[in-house]
Design a protein around this motif. Structure first.
Motif, short mmCIF file in Angstrom:
data_model
loop_
_atom_site.label_atom_id
_atom_site.label_comp_id
_atom_site.label_asym_id
_atom_site.label_seq_id
_atom_site.Cartn_x
_atom_site.Cartn_y
_atom_site.Cartn_z
N ARG A 42 2.74 -2.17 -0.22
CA ARG A 42 1.94 -1.28 0.83
C ARG A 42 0.69 -0.59 0.43
O ARG A 42 0.67 -0.05 -0.60
CB ARG A 42 2.74 -0.32 1.78
CG ARG A 42 3.25 0.86 1.01
CD ARG A 42 4.08 1.86 2.06
NE ARG A 42 4.65 2.84 1.17
CZ ARG A 42 5.49 3.78 1.62
NH1 ARG A 42 6.30 3.33 2.67
NH2 ARG A 42 5.98 4.73 0.96
N GLN A 43 -0.31 -0.57 1.39
CA GLN A 43 -1.28 0.30 1.16
C GLN A 43 -2.11 0.98 2.24
O GLN A 43 -2.26 0.36 3.43
CB GLN A 43 -2.74 -0.68 0.61
CG GLN A 43 -3.90 -0.07 0.14
CD GLN A 43 -5.00 -1.03 -0.55
OE1 GLN A 43 -4.74 -2.16 -0.44
NE2 GLN A 43 -5.62 -0.50 -1.71
N ALA A 44 -2.04 2.10 2.09
CA ALA A 44 -2.57 3.09 3.38
C ALA A 44 -4.01 3.14 3.06
O ALA A 44 -4.64 3.14 1.74
CB ALA A 44 -1.84 4.57 3.05
N PRO A 45 -4.71 3.61 3.98
CA PRO A 45 -6.16 3.99 3.99
C PRO A 45 -6.61 4.98 2.76
O PRO A 45 -5.98 5.86 2.88
CB PRO A 45 -6.75 4.32 5.34
CG PRO A 45 -5.80 3.74 6.34
CD PRO A 45 -4.41 3.73 5.46
N GLY A 46 -7.29 4.61 2.09
CA GLY A 46 -7.78 5.61 1.04
C GLY A 46 -6.86 5.81 -0.28
O GLY A 46 -7.18 6.67 -0.92
N LYS A 47 -5.97 5.08 -0.42
CA LYS A 47 -4.78 4.84 -1.16
C LYS A 47 -4.72 3.65 -2.09
O LYS A 47 -5.30 2.53 -1.64
CB LYS A 47 -3.51 5.44 -0.86
CG LYS A 47 -3.64 6.82 0.01
CD LYS A 47 -2.13 7.10 0.34
CE LYS A 47 -1.94 8.52 0.70
NZ LYS A 47 -0.72 8.92 1.49
N GLU A 48 -4.26 3.83 -3.37
CA GLU A 48 -3.82 2.67 -4.18
C GLU A 48 -2.65 1.68 -3.40
O GLU A 48 -1.85 2.43 -2.75
CB GLU A 48 -3.60 2.82 -5.40
CG GLU A 48 -4.71 3.37 -6.12
CD GLU A 48 -4.52 3.49 -7.71
OE1 GLU A 48 -5.71 3.60 -8.37
OE2 GLU A 48 -3.39 3.59 -8.13
N ARG A 49 -2.77 0.61 -3.83
CA ARG A 49 -1.61 -0.17 -3.25
C ARG A 49 -0.24 0.05 -4.17
O ARG A 49 -0.42 0.57 -5.39
CB ARG A 49 -1.90 -1.83 -3.72
CG ARG A 49 -0.50 -2.72 -3.22
CD ARG A 49 -1.05 -4.00 -3.56
NE ARG A 49 -1.13 -4.06 -4.97
CZ ARG A 49 -1.84 -5.34 -5.47
NH1 ARG A 49 -2.43 -6.02 -4.73
NH2 ARG A 49 -1.87 -5.13 -6.79
N GLU A 50 0.84 0.31 -3.75
CA GLU A 50 2.07 0.59 -4.28
C GLU A 50 3.17 -0.42 -3.91
O GLU A 50 3.23 -0.77 -2.78
CB GLU A 50 2.54 2.29 -3.74
CG GLU A 50 2.93 2.29 -2.64
CD GLU A 50 3.30 3.61 -2.06
OE1 GLU A 50 3.81 4.52 -3.14
OE2 GLU A 50 3.35 4.09 -0.82
N GLY A 51 4.16 -0.45 -4.96
CA GLY A 51 5.13 -1.17 -4.60
C GLY A 51 6.22 -0.39 -3.80
O GLY A 51 6.66 0.61 -4.00
N VAL A 52 6.95 -1.30 -2.99
CA VAL A 52 7.86 -0.59 -2.08
C VAL A 52 9.44 -1.00 -2.52
O VAL A 52 10.36 -0.28 -2.62
CB VAL A 52 7.63 -0.97 -0.52
CG1 VAL A 52 8.83 -0.47 0.22
CG2 VAL A 52 6.28 -0.41 -0.27
N SER A 53 9.62 -2.43 -2.57
CA SER A 53 10.85 -2.93 -2.96
C SER A 53 10.65 -4.30 -3.54
O SER A 53 9.54 -5.14 -3.36
CB SER A 53 11.62 -3.00 -1.73
OG SER A 53 12.69 -3.56 -1.90
N CYS A 54 11.57 -4.86 -4.14
CA CYS A 54 11.65 -6.20 -4.68
C CYS A 54 13.07 -6.74 -4.92
O CYS A 54 13.84 -5.98 -4.85
CB CYS A 54 10.83 -6.26 -6.07
SG CYS A 54 11.69 -5.50 -7.52
N ILE A 55 13.04 -8.01 -4.93
CA ILE A 55 14.26 -8.68 -4.96
C ILE A 55 14.14 -9.94 -5.92
O ILE A 55 13.28 -10.62 -5.91
CB ILE A 55 14.68 -9.28 -3.55
CG1 ILE A 55 16.40 -9.64 -3.53
CG2 ILE A 55 13.94 -10.26 -2.81
CD1 ILE A 55 16.87 -9.89 -2.13
N SER A 56 15.10 -10.15 -6.69
CA SER A 56 15.08 -11.04 -7.86
C SER A 56 15.82 -12.29 -7.09
O SER A 56 16.50 -12.40 -6.00
CB SER A 56 16.00 -10.64 -8.95
OG SER A 56 17.23 -10.53 -8.75
#
Length: 122
Positions: A38-52
């Motif tokens: 996810r990426q909010a305005p003015g912020k860096e993209r960040e990982g939220v969740s992942c599945i293998s």
């Protein structure tokens, strides 16, 4: 080759729930680990969740206990169920894929969807 399309975003009140979908086409997701970012305005993209490939999952501390990632290989789709939403969850949410045999993380993703907007507000 592989194409990803997110859907399910929208406007919800704090404490509400939303389920995002990541639908794949062109290739099966069986050989991929899938991540939600996810990426909010003015912020860096960040990982939220992942599945293998084996359905093990990882979550960012900020969403642990509130979000659940799942995979339906028959539908070639990955989901992100978001409960107890907070205003700080407001962002554009992206799904991404990477060929990976074991486990998953938040780096080295090669294929990305277009994103879907999630807004949490009263």
């Amino acid at each position: 080759q592989l194409q990803l399309v997110e859907s399910g975003g929208g406007l919800v009140q704090p404490g509400g729930s939303l389920r995002l979908s990541c639908a794949a086409s062109g290739e099966t997701l069986n050989y991929y680990a899938i991540g939600w970012f996810r990426q909010a305005p003015g912020k860096e993209r960040e990982g939220v969740s992942c599945i293998s490939r084996g359905n093990s999952a990882n979550y960012a501390d900020s969403v642990k206990g509130r979000f659940t990632i799942s995979r339906d290989n028959a539908k070639n789709t990955v989901y992100l169920l978001m409960n107890s939403l907070k205003p700080e969850d407001t962002a554009v949410y992206y799904c991404a894929a990477v060929r990976k045999l074991f486990g998953c993380g938040f780096i080295d993703y090669d294929y990305w969807g277009q994103g879907t907007q999630v807004s949490v507000s009263s």
